[in-house]
Design an enzyme around this catalytic site. Structure first.
Site, PDB file in Angstrom:
ATOM      1  N   LYS A   1      -6.811 -48.470   1.949  1.00 48.24           N
ATOM      2  CA  LYS A   1      -6.660 -48.367   0.769  1.00 48.24           C
ATOM      3  C   LYS A   1      -5.490 -49.725   0.663  1.00 48.24           C
ATOM      4  O   LYS A   1      -5.779 -50.605   0.558  1.00 48.24           O
ATOM      5  CB  LYS A   1      -6.565 -47.994  -0.633  1.00 48.24           C
ATOM      6  CG  LYS A   1      -8.627 -47.475  -1.255  1.00 48.24           C
ATOM      7  CD  LYS A   1      -8.458 -46.621  -2.054  1.00 48.24           C
ATOM      8  CE  LYS A   1     -10.042 -45.575  -1.705  1.00 48.24           C
ATOM      9  NZ  LYS A   1     -10.666 -44.767  -2.711  1.00 48.24           N
TER      10      LYS A   1
ATOM     11  N   GLN B   1      -7.295 -41.649  -6.857  1.00 46.78           N
ATOM     12  CA  GLN B   1      -8.595 -40.896  -5.668  1.00 46.78           C
ATOM     13  C   GLN B   1      -9.196 -39.295  -6.471  1.00 46.78           C
ATOM     14  O   GLN B   1      -7.908 -38.486  -6.919  1.00 46.78           O
ATOM     15  CB  GLN B   1      -7.641 -40.660  -4.972  1.00 46.78           C
ATOM     16  CG  GLN B   1      -8.377 -40.180  -3.163  1.00 46.78           C
ATOM     17  CD  GLN B   1      -8.891 -41.549  -2.917  1.00 46.78           C
ATOM     18  OE1 GLN B   1      -9.068 -42.565  -2.967  1.00 46.78           O
ATOM     19  NE2 GLN B   1     -10.523 -40.752  -2.165  1.00 46.78           N
TER      20      GLN B   1
ATOM     21  N   ASP C   1     -12.349 -48.535 -10.147  1.00 45.23           N
ATOM     22  CA  ASP C   1     -13.057 -47.635  -9.741  1.00 45.23           C
ATOM     23  C   ASP C   1     -14.292 -47.691 -10.394  1.00 45.23           C
ATOM     24  O   ASP C   1     -14.911 -47.189  -9.785  1.00 45.23           O
ATOM     25  CB  ASP C   1     -11.957 -46.843  -9.617  1.00 45.23           C
ATOM     26  CG  ASP C   1     -12.397 -45.137  -8.415  1.00 45.23           C
ATOM     27  OD1 ASP C   1     -13.316 -45.932  -7.372  1.00 45.23           O
ATOM     28  OD2 ASP C   1     -11.339 -44.475  -8.817  1.00 45.23           O
TER      29      ASP C   1
HETATM   30  N1  GUN Z   1     -13.011 -40.468  -2.943  1.00 47.05           N
HETATM   31  C1  GUN Z   1     -13.900 -40.931  -2.314  1.00 47.05           C
HETATM   32  N2  GUN Z   1     -13.913 -41.800  -2.757  1.00 47.05           N
HETATM   33  C2  GUN Z   1     -13.418 -42.497  -3.973  1.00 47.05           C
HETATM   34  C3  GUN Z   1     -13.486 -43.905  -4.904  1.00 47.05           C
HETATM   35  O1  GUN Z   1     -13.840 -44.506  -4.341  1.00 47.05           O
HETATM   36  N3  GUN Z   1     -12.796 -44.057  -5.265  1.00 47.05           N
HETATM   37  C4  GUN Z   1     -12.225 -42.894  -5.832  1.00 47.05           C
HETATM   38  N4  GUN Z   1     -11.561 -42.738  -7.186  1.00 47.05           N
HETATM   39  N5  GUN Z   1     -12.196 -41.405  -5.394  1.00 47.05           N
HETATM   40  C5  GUN Z   1     -12.907 -41.209  -4.442  1.00 47.05           C
END
Ligand code: GUN
Length: 285
Positions: free
Chosen positions: A52, A96, A119
């Site tokens: 990211k 996350q 998100d």
């Molecule tokens: N863990 C795995 N994929 C994601 C996501 O798209 N967002 C978040 N916040 N955690 C994740």
């Protein structure tokens, strides 16, 4: 043999489009800012967070990464989110998941300013999705839709089966498919004769988190198969929720793992961050 839905290529195309849009407003001097918060050191999360951050760098976005120890008290995490809510350089906040067991993910998500909810998991964003209003959409399901759109696979009129009912993937996925005029069934761990339900599908989206759960006998000839799962086998191999080798010969299109849905999630996170940036900077006048 099925058409391979190439997440790396489509993700790149989506991010190039965002770069083109950003180019037009760059002269203002402002740039989109994303804060990513990782609590603990879950190895998969460390990899995702790194991707990211790299995507932000490539696009010229501002990014901040907060790595907090596993034992971080909830109050401290909520305090950080509140600080980021107030930070004008930050337009998107991503905490996350999964979080360590003592932290309540729902409480954390609800602390995020909905305008910064890149998100798409805040109840405000989910409510907008269900109401059919524009808003920030959960990145993985939105990534699946962008992938289908790229390959001109229209869900309209199709029987779609979503396997999994999580807030992050299954539920928003079903909602986006309804919005795209598919006839949607959601399966989960309590579904009886799940194979028979999946066999009805023209479009299967698997998001269960169980390695190779969907076997060839469960899939109709010519179905489109989208695999959201990323699982590591005992031998250390990355596999999806779908038995790719057995299903690819009978599907009309299929996503690989890795290189399918994963890169699309990143692309849509960048898209959401850019959208949040535009909305926040426009509203500030
Ligand atoms: N863990 C795995 N994929 C994601 C996501 O798209 N967002 C978040 N916040 N955690 C994740």
């Amino acid at each position: 043999m099925a058409l391979l839905l190439d997440g790396n290529a489509v993700s790149k195309a989506v991010q190039e489009r965002i770069a083109g849009e950003f180019e037009k407003v760059k002269s203002s001097g402002q740039k989109p800012g994303l804060a990513v918060v990782l609590v603990g050191d879950n190895p998969a999360s460390v990899v995702y967070v790194g991707r990211k951050k790299k995507a932000c760098e490539t696009l010229g976005f501002f990014s901040e990464e907060y790595r907090l120890p596993t034992e971080t008290p909830e109050g401290e995490l909520l305090g950080l989110v509140q600080k980021l809510n107030q930070d004008a350089k930050i337009h998107g906040i991503l905490v996350q998941l999964p979080l360590p067991g003592h932290l309540n993910p729902q409480k954390v998500i609800e602390t995020i300013d909905p305008r910064k909810d890149v998100d798409g998991m805040h109840p405000f964003s989910l409510g907008k999705l269900v109401a059919g209003l524009p808003g920030l959409r959960s990145c993985t399901p939105a990534g699946v839709m962008a992938m289908l759109e790229h390959y001109k696979i229209s869900p309209a009129g199709k029987r779609a089966v979503v396997i999994g009912r999580s807030i992050m993937v299954g539920k928003p996925m079903a909602q986006l498919l309804i919005e795209a005029n598919a006839t949607v069934t959601v399966c989960h761990s309590k579904t009886k004769d799940i194979g028979a339900v999946i066999r009805e599908a023209d479009l299967v989206v698997a998001a269960i988190g169980r390695p190779r759960f969907v076997t060839a006998d469960m899939v109709k000839e010519g179905a489109v198969v989208v695999d959201v799962g990323i699982n590591r086998t005992a031998e250390g191999k990355l596999v999806g929720d779908v038995d790719f080798d057995a299903i690819a010969p009978k599907a009309s299109a299929i996503t690989p793992v890795p290189g399918g849905v994963g890169p699309m999630t990143i692309a849509l996170l960048m898209k959401n961050t850019y959208q949040a940036f535009l909305e926040q900077t426009q509203n500030r006048g």
